[in-house]
Design a protein around this motif. Structure first.
Motif, mmCIF file in Angstrom:
data_model
loop_
_atom_site.group_PDB
_atom_site.id
_atom_site.type_symbol
_atom_site.label_atom_id
_atom_site.label_comp_id
_atom_site.label_asym_id
_atom_site.label_seq_id
_atom_site.Cartn_x
_atom_site.Cartn_y
_atom_site.Cartn_z
ATOM 1 N N ASP A 92 5.805 15.663 -13.393
ATOM 2 C CA ASP A 92 4.981 16.975 -12.890
ATOM 3 C C ASP A 92 4.533 16.938 -11.683
ATOM 4 O OD1 ASP A 92 5.751 18.117 -15.481
ATOM 5 O OD2 ASP A 92 4.043 17.314 -16.406
ATOM 6 N N LEU A 93 3.848 15.843 -11.242
ATOM 7 C CA LEU A 93 3.109 15.856 -10.134
ATOM 8 C C LEU A 93 3.872 15.457 -8.991
ATOM 9 C CD1 LEU A 93 -0.162 13.631 -11.219
ATOM 10 C CD2 LEU A 93 0.078 16.170 -10.886
ATOM 11 N N LYS A 94 4.796 14.609 -9.109
ATOM 12 C CA LYS A 94 5.976 14.335 -7.967
ATOM 13 C C LYS A 94 4.980 13.751 -6.744
ATOM 14 C CE LYS A 94 9.596 17.609 -9.009
ATOM 15 N NZ LYS A 94 9.161 17.858 -10.538
ATOM 16 N N PRO A 95 4.144 12.638 -7.046
ATOM 17 C CA PRO A 95 3.717 12.180 -5.829
ATOM 18 C C PRO A 95 4.397 11.401 -4.854
ATOM 19 C CG PRO A 95 3.347 10.580 -7.766
ATOM 20 C CD PRO A 95 4.153 12.103 -8.352
ATOM 21 N N ASP A 96 4.085 11.392 -3.607
ATOM 22 C CA ASP A 96 4.748 10.674 -2.633
ATOM 23 C C ASP A 96 4.233 9.093 -2.467
ATOM 24 O OD1 ASP A 96 6.224 13.144 -1.260
ATOM 25 O OD2 ASP A 96 3.892 13.817 -0.736
ATOM 26 N N LEU A 97 3.136 8.859 -2.949
ATOM 27 C CA LEU A 97 2.718 7.411 -2.950
ATOM 28 C C LEU A 97 1.843 7.284 -4.269
ATOM 29 C CD1 LEU A 97 1.088 7.064 0.762
ATOM 30 C CD2 LEU A 97 3.224 5.887 -0.243
ATOM 31 N N VAL A 98 1.889 5.936 -4.555
ATOM 32 C CA VAL A 98 1.029 6.089 -5.977
ATOM 33 C C VAL A 98 0.154 4.812 -5.780
ATOM 34 C CG1 VAL A 98 0.836 4.852 -8.200
ATOM 35 C CG2 VAL A 98 2.594 6.689 -7.882
ATOM 36 N N VAL A 99 -1.080 5.058 -5.711
ATOM 37 C CA VAL A 99 -1.990 3.833 -5.305
ATOM 38 C C VAL A 99 -2.629 3.042 -6.617
ATOM 39 C CG1 VAL A 99 -4.240 3.522 -4.037
ATOM 40 C CG2 VAL A 99 -2.720 5.276 -3.309
ATOM 41 N N LEU A 100 -2.543 1.765 -6.552
ATOM 42 C CA LEU A 100 -3.022 1.082 -7.611
ATOM 43 C C LEU A 100 -4.155 -0.004 -7.282
ATOM 44 C CD1 LEU A 100 0.358 0.779 -9.637
ATOM 45 C CD2 LEU A 100 -1.420 2.268 -10.088
ATOM 46 N N LEU A 101 -4.932 -0.487 -7.756
ATOM 47 C CA LEU A 101 -5.593 -1.695 -7.607
ATOM 48 C C LEU A 101 -5.638 -2.622 -8.617
ATOM 49 C CD1 LEU A 101 -9.230 -1.318 -6.207
ATOM 50 C CD2 LEU A 101 -9.184 -2.859 -8.139
ATOM 51 N N GLY A 102 -5.555 -3.904 -7.824
ATOM 52 C CA GLY A 102 -5.822 -5.116 -8.630
ATOM 53 C C GLY A 102 -4.610 -5.701 -9.571
ATOM 54 N N ASP A 103 -5.359 -5.775 -10.881
ATOM 55 C CA ASP A 103 -4.655 -6.699 -11.742
ATOM 56 C C ASP A 103 -4.481 -6.650 -13.149
ATOM 57 O OD1 ASP A 103 -7.206 -7.198 -12.151
ATOM 58 O OD2 ASP A 103 -7.547 -8.739 -11.105
ATOM 59 N N ARG A 104 -5.048 -5.221 -13.534
ATOM 60 C CA ARG A 104 -5.044 -5.034 -15.006
ATOM 61 C C ARG A 104 -3.660 -4.559 -15.510
ATOM 62 N NH1 ARG A 104 -9.016 -4.651 -17.913
ATOM 63 N NH2 ARG A 104 -8.222 -2.909 -19.108
ATOM 64 N N TYR A 105 -3.450 -4.591 -16.753
ATOM 65 C CA TYR A 105 -2.281 -4.235 -17.407
ATOM 66 C C TYR A 105 -1.785 -2.902 -17.250
ATOM 67 C CZ TYR A 105 -5.304 -2.789 -21.406
ATOM 68 O OH TYR A 105 -6.369 -2.035 -22.342
ATOM 69 N N GLU A 106 -2.625 -1.715 -17.237
ATOM 70 C CA GLU A 106 -2.435 -0.502 -17.131
ATOM 71 C C GLU A 106 -1.843 -0.295 -15.740
ATOM 72 O OE1 GLU A 106 -6.871 -0.220 -16.428
ATOM 73 O OE2 GLU A 106 -5.424 -1.454 -17.914
ATOM 74 N N ALA A 107 -2.463 -0.993 -14.824
ATOM 75 C CA ALA A 107 -2.020 -1.047 -13.343
ATOM 76 C C ALA A 107 -0.639 -1.541 -13.304
ATOM 77 C CB ALA A 107 -2.853 -1.890 -12.297
ATOM 78 N N ALA A 156 1.701 -1.492 -15.665
ATOM 79 C CA ALA A 156 2.746 -0.414 -16.279
ATOM 80 C C ALA A 156 2.922 0.820 -15.622
ATOM 81 C CB ALA A 156 1.771 0.248 -17.788
ATOM 82 N N ALA A 157 1.991 1.126 -14.572
ATOM 83 C CA ALA A 157 1.849 2.527 -13.711
ATOM 84 C C ALA A 157 3.050 1.829 -12.593
ATOM 85 C CB ALA A 157 0.635 2.790 -13.021
#
Length: 386
Positions: free
Chosen positions: A94-109, A111-112
Motif C-alpha cells: 500500500d505505502l510503496k516506500p522508496d527506502l525502509v529505515v531500520l535500527l539495530g538488532d531486534r527480531y521484528e527489524a 522480519a522487516a
C-alpha cells in the motif's frame, strides 16, 4: 517533483527513541514523505501502548501491525516475527516506500528487512556492526546488515566492521548515534515525571533497566538477582530505585516477574504512608526516560542506553553481566559481573566524587564514543539524497 517516501519501521520504545530525531529532521521537507509503521511492543498494553507516544510527538502512524504473541519464549517470538512479515506484506504494497529505515538488532527489524528485500526496497540500517555477545540480537544485527543497502554506523570501528563484512565502502557512513545527541525536550518535564513516578525534583534515585540475556536466560536471572540484592543497601542509604520493565524478548516473562515481586516486597502491605522506595514502570517513554537519565544519580542494568545515551547526560553507569559484552563504551561505564559485592562496589564508584569529577571535566565527545555532532541531521540529509 516526486517526493521520496522514507518509511521507518519501529517495534519498541528503544528504537523509536533513537530514530525519532531523524524523523523530526525529515518532517516538513518538500522533497520527502515520512512514513511510519508501528508494530510489536508499541501496540501492547502490557508494554505501555507506546504507539500513543509516537502520535503525541506529532507524527502520523501510517500503519499499525499487531504482532506480539504472548509467552515470552522462543515459540512466541517466532510467531511474532511471522505476524510482522504478514502485516508488512500489506503495508509495503500500500505505502510503496522508496527506502525502509531500520535500527539495530531486534527480531521484528529482521522480519522487516527480509520483507523489504522481497519487495526490492532498499534497506537503510542504523547501528550495524556492533557486538552484544550475550544476546541473540547479535545474529539479527549482522543478518540485517547483509540485507541492507545503506549503513549508518555509530563509531568508526563499527563502520570498518561493516565494510569488512563485505558491504560497499561508499554505502557505509560513520554518523554517530542519534540517541547520543540530547534532542528530547526535557527542560519542562519535571511535573510530568513526578506525576508518573512519584519521584520529586531533588530526590536521589537510581535508574534500573534490565533485559533478558537471550543467549543464556538462566544467567540473566542470576544477574538480576545479584543486582536487586546489591540495591538493597543503597535503598537503606536513602536512594529510590526507578525500574522499567524489559523489552519483549525470550525470557522477558521471568525477568518481569522478578521485578514485580521485588517491587511488591518494597510496596508493603498495607500500603506505606510515605513515598515508595521502588517505582516500577511499564515504559517511561523516550522523553521521560531521557529526563530520568538527566536527573538520576546513576543507571544500572544491562541496557544499551547506559552505554550510548547515558554518557551524553553525564551519568555514571554500571553495566552488569554479559548482555552487552563486546560493545564499546567510555569511562563513565563500569562493568561488573553477577556478584552482589562487586556490583555494590561498582555502583559506589559510579556515585563517587571521583566519577562526578570525570563526568563534569570531560567533553561529551570524549566521554561518549557514540556521540557525533549533528548525527540526526546528517542521516536525514543522506536519506533524501540516496
Amino acid at each position: 517533483m516526486k517526493r521520496k517516501k522514507i518509511c521507518f519501521v519501529t517495534g519498541t520504545r528503544a528504537d523509536y527513541g533513537i530514530m525519532a530525531p531523524v524523523m523530526r529532521e525529515l518532517v516538513g521537507r518538500p522533497d520527502t514523505e515520512l512514513q511510519i509503521i508501528a508494530t510489536n511492543m508499541h501496540l501492547s498494553k502490557d508494554y505501555g501502548m507506546t504507539v500513543e507516544e509516537i502520535e503525541r510527538d506529532g507524527f502520523k502512524v501510517n500503519v499499525r501491525i499487531e504482532s506480539l504473541v504472548e509467552g515470552g519464549d522462543a515459540k512466541s517470538t517466532v510467531l511474532s516475527m511471522a505476524r510482522v512479515e504478514e502485516g508488512l506484506a500489506e503495508a509495503f504494497e500500500d505505502l510503496k516506500p522508496d527506502l525502509v529505515v531500520l535500527l539495530g538488532d531486534r527480531y521484528e527489524a529482521l522480519a522487516a528487512a527480509s520483507a523489504a528485500v522481497v519487495f526490492n526496497i532498499p534497506v537503510v540500517h542504523l547501528h550495524g556492526g556492533e557486538t552484544t555477545e550475550g544476546a541473540i540480537d547479535d545474529f539479527f544485527r549482522h543478518a540485517i546488515t547483509k540485507l541492507s543497502t545503506y549503513h549508518f554506523a555509530s563509531t568508526p570501528e563499527y563502520a570498518e566492521r561493516i565494510v569488512a563484512m563485505g558491504e560497499k565502502p561508499e554505502n557505509v557512513f560513520h554518523s554517530g548515534a542519534p540517541g547520543a545527541e540530547i534532542k528530547e525536550d526535557i527542560e519542562n518535564a519535571s511535573q510530568e515525571f513526578e506525576q508518573k513516578t512519584g519521584i520529586k525534583t531533588g530526590e536521589p534515585f537510581l535508574l534500573l533497566s534490565f533485559h533478558p540475556v537471550t543467549m543464556a536466560p538462566d544467567k540473566g536471572e542470576t544477574e538480576l538477582k545479584a543486582i536487586l540484592k546489591a540495591l538493597e543497601s543503597f535503598i537503606n542509604q536513602g536512594y529510590k530505585v526507578l525500574a522499567t520493565l524489559p523489552n519483549s524478548d525470550p525470557g522477558t516473562e521471568r525477568i518481569s516477574i522478578m521485578l514485580k515481586e521485588w517491587w511488591l516486597k518494597h510496596l508493603g502491605t498495607p500500603f506505606p504512608v510515605g513515598p515508595l522506595q521502588v517505582v516500577l514502570e511499564k515504559s517511561l517513554g523516550s522523553r521521560l526516560f531521557h529526563y530520568a537519565m538527566d536527573n538520576a544519580a546513576a543507571i544500572i542494568g544491562n541496557s544499551s542506553a547506559a552505554l550510548i545515551e547515558a554518557p551524553s547526560h553525564r551519568l555514571g553507569a554500571v553495566n552488569v553481566g554479559i548482555r552487552q559484552k563486546g560493545r564499546a563504551h567510555g569511562v563513565s561505564v563500569i562493568d561488573a559481573p553477577a556478584d552482589e559485592q562487586r556490583i555494590s562496589a561498582a555502583l559506589q564508584a559510579a556515585l563517587s566524587l571521583e566519577m562526578k569529577s570525570v563526568l563534569m571535566g570531560m567533553s561529551v565527545d570524549a566521554l561518549n564514543p557514540y556521540y557525533k555532532a549533528n548525527s540526526a541531521a546528517f542521516i536525514a540529509e543522506k536519506l533524501t539524497n540516496f
